[in-house]
Motif scaffolding. Structure first.
Motif, PDB file in Angstrom:
ATOM      1  N   GLN A  55      37.214  46.724  41.979  1.00  0.00           N
ATOM      2  CA  GLN A  55      37.080  45.269  42.099  1.00  0.00           C
ATOM      3  C   GLN A  55      36.264  44.908  43.333  1.00  0.00           C
ATOM      4  O   GLN A  55      36.503  45.451  44.415  1.00  0.00           O
ATOM      5  N   HIS A  64      43.230  40.583  51.776  1.00  0.00           N
ATOM      6  CA  HIS A  64      42.796  41.217  50.528  1.00  0.00           C
ATOM      7  C   HIS A  64      41.766  42.324  50.757  1.00  0.00           C
ATOM      8  O   HIS A  64      41.409  43.031  49.815  1.00  0.00           O
ATOM      9  N   LYS A  67      42.336  45.747  49.504  1.00  0.00           N
ATOM     10  CA  LYS A  67      42.385  45.949  48.052  1.00  0.00           C
ATOM     11  C   LYS A  67      41.044  46.432  47.504  1.00  0.00           C
ATOM     12  O   LYS A  67      40.922  46.691  46.307  1.00  0.00           O
ATOM     13  N   THR A  72      39.627  47.558  38.266  1.00  0.00           N
ATOM     14  CA  THR A  72      40.009  46.415  37.448  1.00  0.00           C
ATOM     15  C   THR A  72      39.902  46.817  35.961  1.00  0.00           C
ATOM     16  O   THR A  72      39.723  47.995  35.659  1.00  0.00           O
ATOM     17  N   ASN A 189      44.274  33.251  33.893  1.00  0.00           N
ATOM     18  CA  ASN A 189      43.183  33.835  34.674  1.00  0.00           C
ATOM     19  C   ASN A 189      43.198  33.346  36.125  1.00  0.00           C
ATOM     20  O   ASN A 189      43.044  34.138  37.063  1.00  0.00           O
ATOM     21  N   ASP A 192      45.961  34.951  38.210  1.00  0.00           N
ATOM     22  CA  ASP A 192      45.889  36.392  38.443  1.00  0.00           C
ATOM     23  C   ASP A 192      45.152  36.719  39.750  1.00  0.00           C
ATOM     24  O   ASP A 192      44.043  37.262  39.730  1.00  0.00           O
ATOM     25  N   ASP A 195      49.145  40.778  43.357  1.00  0.00           N
ATOM     26  CA  ASP A 195      49.686  41.884  42.568  1.00  0.00           C
ATOM     27  C   ASP A 195      50.909  41.443  41.750  1.00  0.00           C
ATOM     28  O   ASP A 195      51.917  41.007  42.323  1.00  0.00           O
ATOM     29  N   GLY A 263      42.027  42.426  35.300  1.00  0.00           N
ATOM     30  CA  GLY A 263      40.682  41.941  34.976  1.00  0.00           C
ATOM     31  C   GLY A 263      40.752  40.779  33.988  1.00  0.00           C
ATOM     32  O   GLY A 263      41.816  40.434  33.483  1.00  0.00           O
ATOM     33  N   ASP A 264      39.583  40.207  33.712  1.00  0.00           N
ATOM     34  CA  ASP A 264      39.558  39.095  32.746  1.00  0.00           C
ATOM     35  C   ASP A 264      39.925  39.580  31.354  1.00  0.00           C
ATOM     36  O   ASP A 264      40.451  38.810  30.551  1.00  0.00           O
ATOM     37  N   GLN A 304      42.652  20.171  44.164  1.00  0.00           N
ATOM     38  CA  GLN A 304      41.856  20.589  45.326  1.00  0.00           C
ATOM     39  C   GLN A 304      40.385  20.240  45.146  1.00  0.00           C
ATOM     40  O   GLN A 304      39.761  19.654  46.023  1.00  0.00           O
ATOM     41  N   ARG A 315      40.546  18.916  52.204  1.00  0.00           N
ATOM     42  CA  ARG A 315      41.350  19.732  51.287  1.00  0.00           C
ATOM     43  C   ARG A 315      42.808  19.295  51.300  1.00  0.00           C
ATOM     44  O   ARG A 315      43.313  18.867  52.344  1.00  0.00           O
ATOM     45  N   ALA A 320      42.934  26.827  47.248  1.00  0.00           N
ATOM     46  CA  ALA A 320      43.463  26.885  45.881  1.00  0.00           C
ATOM     47  C   ALA A 320      42.928  28.149  45.212  1.00  0.00           C
ATOM     48  O   ALA A 320      41.893  28.655  45.623  1.00  0.00           O
TER      49      ALA A 320
END
Ligand code: 57M
Length: 358
Positions: A55, A64, A67, A72, A189, A192, A195, A263-264, A304, A315, A320
């Motif tokens: 990813q 992140h 990661k 992915t 989506n 996600d 984790d 993943g998507d 947002q 904001r 977001a």
């Protein structure tokens, strides 16, 4: 397959009767999908590593960075385990099973197209939002076309918690159905982003809808609980159970700290399928409660972005979707995830009460 091959033998050996029962086959489908995911998972993840499906991580949220390189497209594992489990345990002459699979695989292919494009560009830039939406609309339209030709179809919209509150949407049911599937797909989506954050509420939603669908397909229960009875729909309980199993199997590897992301291909397919399940058993509006967490995450983005544009740069949230807001407030990732799961379990239990409260 076992249903089609072995259930007819029940006339000679009564032990084979067990293959007729939706409850038995649902349990078997859950365990099969779970085992396939857990057994194949490690090899599958190494394969993704070998294909360099790591990813691309944006650097807006510092935590992140670690990661980077997590593979992915783990959603493919769910497609595989659910698909094999369904082929083994579902009644393959049941059209609702094939329609649900078409939605699952169709939305998954749109997601796969996006994932592969991101991979080719070695960054987070997938297909254009317009192309993604066009793909989703195409799949949702085919699904709606099949749905309205089902013998059990009605364009009635039942309002949860209000006895007798039923509106016939007529032709408007078509765009409504397309909207439900696309909205659900995009909402999963957006969620996600941590984790296990999307798959936890997905498992809860699959449990709730397995109950709704079982009841809808059971003449006596449907009559007692005042839900529309639809012969044949009960078979889709087997598919819901397989979704629970493959979701749990995926969570095994996606649990914090994740070894793989869906993943998507995973998020779009799961969301589209949840939308289809809600339409199939006429529990469309309650999906907003069952998947309340997905709704809140999506609303946080809408609010947002609108506020940002309206005020020229201010904001409401630190960032977001909502999970990023909590991350930037310094709450550890695992705590956010578990609190979101608890919320989704409570929402799922509340949604189930629709069967009795009216
Ligand atoms: C995809 N993708 C994750 C992973 C996963 C309009 C805007 C709100 C859109 C939104 C967006 O692009 N959302 C859709 C979100 C990404 O995860 C990959 O994508 C797949 C799902 N499609 O399976 O392959 C990252 O999420 C993390 N992750 C985990 N564990 C998991 O199990 O940690 C994912 C799964 C991964 C990993 O870091 O790389 C994502 O978040 O990008 N955009 C955003 O969400 C961005 N928000 C934003 O720009 N907000 C602005 C807007 C609304 C004005 C603001 O609030 O000011 C954030 N995206 C990222 N960083 N990456 C911003 C912070």
């Amino acid at each position: 397959m076992f249903y089609n091959l072995l259930a007819p033998l029940a006339s000679q050996w009564s032990a084979f009767n067990v293959f007729r029962y939706i409850t038995f086959r649902s349990m078997a489908a859950l365990i099969t999908a779970l085992l396939i995911s857990i057994l194949i998972g490690p090899r599958f993840i190494s394969w993704l590593h070998r294909l360099k499906c790591g990813q691309y991580i944006l650097d807006d949220v510092a935590s992140h960075a670690s990661k980077a390189g997590t593979p992915t497209m783990g959603g493919l594992l769910m497609l595989l385990s659910l698909g094999v489990s369904i082929l083994l345990w579902a009644d393959l002459t049941n059209m609702y099973i094939w329609q649900a699979m078409l939605v699952f695989v169709g939305f998954g292919m749109v997601g796969l197209w996006d994932d592969l494009t991101k991979l080719r560009h070695h960054q987070n830039k997938g297909i254009s939002p317009r192309a993604k939406l066009a793909g989703q609309i195409a799949i949702a339209c085919v699904a709606m076309w099949l749905l309205i030709h089902n013998p059990t179809f009605t364009s009635n919209l039942y309002v949860p918690f209000f006895k007798g509150a039923v509106f016939d949407l007529g032709m408007l049911y078509l765009p409504f159905g397309v909207f439900v599937m696309i909205a659900a797909s995009n909402a999963v989506n957006l969620t996600d982003g941590l984790d296990g954050l999307a798959i936890g509420p997905t498992i809860v939603a699959a449990i709730v809808y397995s109950i709704f669908i079982y009841v809808t397909g059971h003449a006596r229960f449907a009559d007692y609980l005042l839900v529309p009875f639809m012969p044949g729909v009960g078979e889709v309980t087997v598919l819901c159970a397989a979704l629970i199993g493959s979701g749990l199997g995926f969570l095994w590897f996606n649990a914090y700290p994740a070894q793989v992301f869906m993943g998507d291909v995973g998020s779009l397919s799961i969301g589209g399928l949840l939308g289809y399940l809600a339409l199939l058993c006429k529990q469309e509006l309650i999906l907003a409660v069952v998947g309340g967490l997905f709704v809140v995450e999506t609303l946080s983005v809408i609010l947002q972005v609108s506020y940002f544009r309206w005020t020229g740069g201010k904001r409401i949230f630190r960032m977001a979707p909502l999970h990023h807001h909590f991350e930037l407030k310094g709450i550890p990732e695992s705590k956010i995830i578990i609190r979101f799961w608890i919320t989704s379990v409570l929402l799922g239990l509340f949604a189930l009460s629709v069967l009795k409260l009216r």
